[in-house]
Design an enzyme around this catalytic site. Sequence first.
Site, PDB file in Angstrom:
ATOM      1  N   GLY A 119      31.238  51.176  24.067  1.00 56.86           N
ATOM      2  CA  GLY A 119      30.182  51.605  23.141  1.00 56.86           C
ATOM      3  C   GLY A 119      30.416  51.081  21.740  1.00 56.86           C
ATOM      4  N   ASN A 120      31.688  51.138  21.296  1.00 55.46           N
ATOM      5  CA  ASN A 120      32.002  50.653  19.942  1.00 55.46           C
ATOM      6  C   ASN A 120      31.878  49.132  19.837  1.00 55.46           C
ATOM      7  OD1 ASN A 120      34.629  52.928  18.761  1.00 55.46           O
ATOM      8  ND2 ASN A 120      32.423  53.145  18.796  1.00 55.46           N
ATOM      9  N   THR A 140      29.728  56.184  30.342  1.00 59.32           N
ATOM     10  CA  THR A 140      30.264  56.399  31.687  1.00 59.32           C
ATOM     11  C   THR A 140      31.583  57.177  31.690  1.00 59.32           C
ATOM     12  OG1 THR A 140      31.528  54.328  31.726  1.00 59.32           O
ATOM     13  CG2 THR A 140      29.232  54.223  32.497  1.00 59.32           C
ATOM     14  N   THR A 141      32.018  57.698  30.525  1.00 58.46           N
ATOM     15  CA  THR A 141      33.204  58.564  30.492  1.00 58.46           C
ATOM     16  C   THR A 141      32.823  59.868  29.790  1.00 58.46           C
ATOM     17  OG1 THR A 141      34.010  57.842  28.325  1.00 58.46           O
ATOM     18  CG2 THR A 141      34.759  56.553  30.240  1.00 58.46           C
ATOM     19  N   SER A 151      27.258  59.411  17.474  1.00 62.07           N
ATOM     20  CA  SER A 151      27.839  58.926  16.226  1.00 62.07           C
ATOM     21  C   SER A 151      27.200  57.595  15.867  1.00 62.07           C
ATOM     22  CB  SER A 151      29.347  58.727  16.430  1.00 62.07           C
ATOM     23  OG  SER A 151      29.943  58.153  15.290  1.00 62.07           O
ATOM     24  N   LYS A 153      29.120  55.615  14.000  1.00 64.64           N
ATOM     25  CA  LYS A 153      30.309  54.814  13.683  1.00 64.64           C
ATOM     26  C   LYS A 153      30.556  53.780  14.779  1.00 64.64           C
ATOM     27  CE  LYS A 153      33.461  58.069  12.942  1.00 64.64           C
ATOM     28  NZ  LYS A 153      34.683  58.757  12.491  1.00 64.64           N
ATOM     29  N   GLU A 255      37.418  66.486  13.012  1.00 64.53           N
ATOM     30  CA  GLU A 255      38.827  66.057  12.996  1.00 64.53           C
ATOM     31  C   GLU A 255      39.759  67.250  13.253  1.00 64.53           C
ATOM     32  OE1 GLU A 255      40.485  62.926  12.245  1.00 64.53           O
ATOM     33  OE2 GLU A 255      38.550  62.348  13.074  1.00 64.53           O
TER      34      GLU A 255
HETATM   35  N1  LIG Z   1      32.521  57.938  16.860  1.00 64.56           N
HETATM   36  C1  LIG Z   1      32.958  57.005  17.671  1.00 64.56           C
HETATM   37  O1  LIG Z   1      32.473  55.913  17.638  1.00 64.56           O
HETATM   38  C2  LIG Z   1      34.064  57.307  18.658  1.00 64.56           C
HETATM   39  C3  LIG Z   1      34.388  58.635  18.976  1.00 64.56           C
HETATM   40  C4  LIG Z   1      35.388  58.861  19.936  1.00 64.56           C
HETATM   41  C5  LIG Z   1      36.055  57.777  20.509  1.00 64.56           C
HETATM   42  N2  LIG Z   1      35.712  56.506  20.144  1.00 64.56           N
HETATM   43  C6  LIG Z   1      36.414  55.342  20.728  1.00 64.56           C
HETATM   44  O2  LIG Z   1      36.223  55.397  22.123  1.00 64.56           O
HETATM   45  C7  LIG Z   1      37.392  54.934  22.794  1.00 64.56           C
HETATM   46  C8  LIG Z   1      37.839  56.026  23.726  1.00 64.56           C
HETATM   47  O3  LIG Z   1      36.759  56.294  24.612  1.00 64.56           O
HETATM   48  P1  LIG Z   1      37.006  56.575  26.142  1.00 64.56           P
HETATM   49  O4  LIG Z   1      37.957  57.695  26.270  1.00 64.56           O
HETATM   50  O5  LIG Z   1      35.686  56.652  26.803  1.00 64.56           O
HETATM   51  O6  LIG Z   1      37.857  55.319  26.566  1.00 64.56           O
HETATM   52  P2  LIG Z   1      37.521  53.888  27.196  1.00 64.56           P
HETATM   53  O7  LIG Z   1      36.188  53.393  26.872  1.00 64.56           O
HETATM   54  O8  LIG Z   1      38.697  53.065  26.810  1.00 64.56           O
HETATM   55  O9  LIG Z   1      37.589  54.216  28.762  1.00 64.56           O
HETATM   56  C9  LIG Z   1      38.766  54.800  29.297  1.00 64.56           C
HETATM   57  C10 LIG Z   1      39.072  54.200  30.673  1.00 64.56           C
HETATM   58  O10 LIG Z   1      38.079  54.603  31.600  1.00 64.56           O
HETATM   59  C11 LIG Z   1      37.597  53.452  32.295  1.00 64.56           C
HETATM   60  N3  LIG Z   1      36.243  53.766  32.712  1.00 64.56           N
HETATM   61  C12 LIG Z   1      35.104  53.749  31.997  1.00 64.56           C
HETATM   62  N4  LIG Z   1      34.069  54.171  32.735  1.00 64.56           N
HETATM   63  C13 LIG Z   1      34.566  54.442  33.962  1.00 64.56           C
HETATM   64  C14 LIG Z   1      34.005  54.926  35.168  1.00 64.56           C
HETATM   65  N5  LIG Z   1      32.721  55.264  35.240  1.00 64.56           N
HETATM   66  N6  LIG Z   1      34.825  55.075  36.241  1.00 64.56           N
HETATM   67  C15 LIG Z   1      36.136  54.776  36.174  1.00 64.56           C
HETATM   68  N7  LIG Z   1      36.740  54.340  35.048  1.00 64.56           N
HETATM   69  C16 LIG Z   1      35.952  54.178  33.953  1.00 64.56           C
HETATM   70  C17 LIG Z   1      37.749  52.323  31.315  1.00 64.56           C
HETATM   71  O11 LIG Z   1      37.780  51.062  31.955  1.00 64.56           O
HETATM   72  C18 LIG Z   1      39.083  52.661  30.661  1.00 64.56           C
HETATM   73  O12 LIG Z   1      40.143  52.220  31.472  1.00 64.56           O
HETATM   74  C19 LIG Z   1      38.405  54.593  21.734  1.00 64.56           C
HETATM   75  O13 LIG Z   1      38.377  53.213  21.501  1.00 64.56           O
HETATM   76  C20 LIG Z   1      37.907  55.357  20.518  1.00 64.56           C
HETATM   77  O14 LIG Z   1      38.273  54.750  19.309  1.00 64.56           O
HETATM   78  C21 LIG Z   1      34.737  56.248  19.248  1.00 64.56           C
END
Ligand SMILES: NC(=O)c1ccc[n+]([C@@H]2O[C@H](COP(=O)([O-])OP(=O)(O)OC[C@H]3O[C@@H](n4cnc5c(N)ncnc54)[C@H](O)[C@@H]3O)[C@@H](O)[C@H]2O)c1
Length: 385
Positions: A119-120, A140-141, A151, A153, A255
């Site tokens: 997404g970012n 998807t998570t 957000s 950001k 936070e």
């Molecule tokens: N305001 C914002 O923009 C904001 C807020 C929170 C987090 N973030 C950012 O988001 C990231 C963390 O997000 P996250 O926890 O979703 O992590 P991610 O996007 O890194 O995904 C985590 C893991 O899940 C896997 N995955 C994704 N979808 C899947 C699915 N449907 N089935 C199986 N595996 C899947 C990915 O390949 C990865 O290995 C960090 O980079 C963080 O900085 C941004």
Amino acid sequence: MSATADPITARVHRTSFALGEDVVPYAYGDGCTDELLLLLAEEVASADRVLLVHDAVAADLAQRVVDGLAPHALVHPLPVSAREELKTLETVLHLAEEAVAAGVTRGSVVLALGGGLVGNVAGMVAATLFRGLPLVHLPTTPVAAFDAVLSAKQGVNLSAGKNMVGTFWTPRSVWCDLDWLRGVDARQVLTGTAEMAKNVLAVLPEREDDYLAAVDGLADPGSDALLRLLQIGVDAKTGPLRVDPHERSEALVFEYGHTVGHAVELASRGALSHGAAVGWGMLAAADVAARLGLLDDAAVAAHARVLAPLGVRVDAPPVLDRALVHRLLLRDNKRGYLPGIGDDVVPMVLLDRLGSARRGEGGRPLVPVPTDLVHAAVDEVLRPV
Ligand SMILES: NC(=O)c1ccc[n+]([C@@H]2O[C@H](COP(=O)([O-])OP(=O)(O)OC[C@H]3O[C@@H](n4cnc5c(N)ncnc54)[C@H](O)[C@@H]3O)[C@@H](O)[C@H]2O)c1
């Protein structure tokens, strides 16, 4: 904010959240991918190309999106490997080059299919390519669906730290079939759920029962646990983000637990998930607030109640180098909000009651806390049993 049944199909719920003056529609449901794609096709039908930036692990789902939208739009999929070391400007540049080579123009739309990382990265492409293309999230998570997509950001990492280069770019809409979230591992689910525990404690204490029922139902794929957690995410975020879309004042409340949490996460060297670490950070923040006379025993007990189902319990602390946690506290990125502070102070989000953050300078929910006191709280909650 309450969700209402969609007029086209009762399987799709529609809600929305605010980012400043913008209202971002969020369509979601459980087991409704076909319906969502029909609706999404209408949204992208006027675009000359659809750039689908997707997590490489979600290739099958990406193909389903391509097939679903194909009668209405030209879709170009671009896979991304969701690894923090690849969350860089180089990746954004590579995607932008590929997009233009594939015929993406000013009249195109960017879809981001994946977790918070995708997404970012896609958000950075959307914000910068042709100086701005519409961004549509397909999370998807749990972290993405309940938190990150809510957000403006967008950002990527530098070698010096996470998300240090970025910008603000408001998504046009968000679409999520909660069934997409069921592929992730338990660590990911815990992190998304812990962020909702934070929302309950810091913003929506009246939703504690709702949250606990959701956590209770998480192991049962037939339950409405994910729907409830998504609604807690949207309901918590919309108020602060309406007045603070750049998340520099009111929205710093999100936070909560992250000051000690980041230090715990780093000190665990990967052993603890982000969510578990933030859980420990919330217990430490509650202990600090109690020491300062801000929180009473009942509020501290609520922290224990909300976090225990996630395995964050003072009678079962992780084995950590607490001296390292103490040192890492001084690397927290919120220090920049209080210029000139020394190592004797740690800026923290603290509650003075459940759902109410203590205000500091400029009315921000951020207060300077003596470092010794934070160390004492860390030692108390992480004390080996
Ligand atoms: N305001 C914002 O923009 C904001 C807020 C929170 C987090 N973030 C950012 O988001 C990231 C963390 O997000 P996250 O926890 O979703 O992590 P991610 O996007 O890194 O995904 C985590 C893991 O899940 C896997 N995955 C994704 N979808 C899947 C699915 N449907 N089935 C199986 N595996 C899947 C990915 O390949 C990865 O290995 C960090 O980079 C963080 O900085 C941004």
